[in-house]
Design an enzyme around this catalytic site. Structure first.
Site, short mmCIF file in Angstrom:
data_model
loop_
_atom_site.label_atom_id
_atom_site.label_comp_id
_atom_site.label_asym_id
_atom_site.label_seq_id
_atom_site.Cartn_x
_atom_site.Cartn_y
_atom_site.Cartn_z
N ASP A 31 79.32 -161.95 16.14
CA ASP A 31 79.05 -162.54 17.75
C ASP A 31 79.95 -163.69 18.24
O ASP A 31 81.38 -164.14 17.23
CB ASP A 31 77.86 -164.09 16.66
N ILE A 32 79.78 -163.15 19.76
CA ILE A 32 81.04 -164.04 20.32
C ILE A 32 81.12 -165.50 19.90
O ILE A 32 82.69 -165.88 20.42
CB ILE A 32 80.67 -163.97 22.52
N ASN A 86 65.53 -165.77 15.04
CA ASN A 86 65.25 -166.69 15.92
C ASN A 86 64.24 -165.69 17.21
O ASN A 86 63.96 -165.33 17.66
CB ASN A 86 66.53 -167.75 16.59
N GLY A 92 65.58 -171.47 18.96
CA GLY A 92 66.68 -171.30 19.40
C GLY A 92 67.60 -170.49 19.99
O GLY A 92 68.60 -169.51 20.12
N GLN A 93 66.13 -168.97 19.83
CA GLN A 93 66.18 -167.35 20.42
C GLN A 93 66.96 -167.75 22.54
O GLN A 93 66.13 -168.31 22.98
CB GLN A 93 64.89 -167.31 20.14
N HIS A 99 67.56 -159.58 17.21
CA HIS A 99 68.71 -159.74 16.34
C HIS A 99 68.65 -160.11 14.75
O HIS A 99 67.69 -161.47 15.42
CB HIS A 99 69.94 -159.69 17.22
N HIS A 101 70.79 -162.36 12.49
CA HIS A 101 72.28 -163.15 12.47
C HIS A 101 72.21 -163.11 11.43
O HIS A 101 71.56 -163.05 10.24
CB HIS A 101 71.82 -164.20 13.12
#
Ligand code: 5GP
Ligand code: ZN
Length: 113
Positions: A31-32, A86, A92-93, A99, A101
């Protein structure tokens, strides 16, 4: 594969990512904006907008996300980890490509905020 989907662009190599795993069906990358010492995403290469878009034909693929994610977590040295999907903006998407997490390396509070 929607042209404007961020994660489809990562899959196509148009945007760089720190990749942890890749095969013909699945991609995993860091994750960035990590929210834990280890935080990576596991995604299907098939564009699905989120958990609500998963259909019967995708069930095996979604299970594979969990298997691959768990294997990477073990390699990353975090046998205890949080899995988050999410679904929808209120949850929170922010990226509308399914994806998973995986977050680990710190204590996780419950319930999530
Ligand atoms: P969501 O909020 O949709 O569940 O999660 C999207 C995640 O994608 C966020 O944790 C966010 O930091 C991450 N993200 C957004 N843009 C990029 C990017 O360009 N590269 C990577 N590696 N992660 C990204
Ligand atoms: Zn996509």
């Amino acid at each position: 594969m929607p042209d404007n989907c961020l994660f489809c662009k990562i899959i196509r190599g148009e945007i760089p990512a720190s990749k942890l795993y890749e095969d013909d069906e699945v991609l995993a990358f860091r994750d960035i904006a990590p929210q834990a010492p280890v935080h990576f995403l596991v995604i299907p290469k098939k564009h699905l907008s989120g958990p609500s878009a998963v259909s019967i034909e995708d069930e095996q693929l979604v299970g594979k996300l969990m298997r691959i994610g768990s294997e990477i977590a073990a390699k990353e040295g975090v046998p205890h980890f949080r899995v988050v999907f999410n679904n929808g903006s209120q949850a929170g998407q922010t990226v509308f490509h399914l994806h998973m997490h995986i977050l680990g390396g710190r204590h996780m509070a419950w319930p999530p905020g």
